[in-house]
Design an enzyme around this catalytic site. Structure first.
Site, PDB file in Angstrom:
ATOM      1  N   SER A 133       0.849  -1.188   0.000  1.00  0.00           N
ATOM      2  CA  SER A 133       0.000   0.000   0.000  1.00  0.00           C
ATOM      3  C   SER A 133       0.883   1.236   0.000  1.00  0.00           C
ATOM      4  O   SER A 133       1.973   1.224   0.568  1.00  0.00           O
ATOM      5  CB  SER A 133      -0.924  -0.001   1.219  1.00  0.00           C
ATOM      6  OG  SER A 133      -1.855   1.060   1.140  1.00  0.00           O
ATOM      7  N   ASP A 134       0.402   2.278  -0.639  1.00  0.00           N
ATOM      8  CA  ASP A 134       1.137   3.536  -0.642  1.00  0.00           C
ATOM      9  C   ASP A 134       0.141   4.680  -0.747  1.00  0.00           C
ATOM     10  O   ASP A 134      -0.895   4.547  -1.398  1.00  0.00           O
ATOM     11  CB  ASP A 134       2.130   3.608  -1.802  1.00  0.00           C
ATOM     12  CG  ASP A 134       3.059   4.793  -1.650  1.00  0.00           C
ATOM     13  OD1 ASP A 134       3.992   4.704  -0.829  1.00  0.00           O
ATOM     14  OD2 ASP A 134       2.842   5.820  -2.311  1.00  0.00           O
TER      15      ASP A 134
END
Length: 194
Positions: A70-71
């Site tokens: 995730s970012d």
């Protein structure tokens, strides 16, 4: 039911806390990915690319696992806003955001390291900030020190006092892990959450 181990490619305690709410055993690993945006890359493209890169790096260490990457990238008036990393940068970010709306792109990738199947999506959250004073910004930063949060404010903490409105489909996305998207992705891989 899929019995592959679940690995979160993140050292963020906030992402770990969110994932723990699903009550599925998991482990974490540091993805060690350069988070610098590429020239001409949009905020959404940056978040998308980095979430995939983090999952791919972790898959090399955990070739039998389901990997979560995730970012999050914030966008203010066409400029990407990353983690401030220090007090001076956080003051600058919050000063620029006062009275304005910031769009947060939180990309999520689920990679099956065995089959190579990869699912990626992005949750978009619009956050409107109050027209806060310089003193309020200083008091907030001294109390919470959100130097590792994109946009310098933790909505799950005292940073909520800086915000006038949040618009998005997943309240967890702003904290860093879109759980609504994740549950759907896990189900497609045969992982039942409930």
């Amino acid at each position: 039911m899929n019995s592959q181990p679940l690995v979160l490619a993140s050292t963020s305690i906030y992402r770990s806390q969110l994932l723990a709410t699903l009550q599925i055993p998991f482990q974490t690993t540091a993805p060690n990915v350069d988070e610098t945006p590429l020239p001409g890359e949009s905020a959404e493209q940056t978040s998308w690319r980095l979430s995939r890169a983090k999952a791919e790096v972790a898959a090399k260490r955990f070739p039998d696992a389901l990997i979560i990457g995730s970012d999050q990238v914030a966008l203010l008036e066409g400029q990407q806003i990353g983690k401030p990393l220090n007090h001076v940068n956080a003051v600058s970010q919050l000063s620029a955001m006062r009275g304005k709306t910031v769009t947060f792109y939180t990309a999520l990738t689920l990679l099956n390291a065995v089959s190579g199947e990869m699912q990626t999506d992005v949750a978009i959250t619009e956050v409107s900030f109050r027209d806060m004073s310089d003193d309020a910004i200083e008091r907030y930063l001294r109390k919470e020190q959100p130097y590792h949060c994109a946009g310098s404010a933790k909505s799950e903490g005292l940073g909520i006092a800086l915000i006038s409105r949040i618009k998005g489909d997943d309240p967890n996305a702003l904290i860093g892990l879109p759980l609504i998207l994740l549950v759907g992705m896990l189900e497609k891989q045969g992982v039942r959450v409930i």
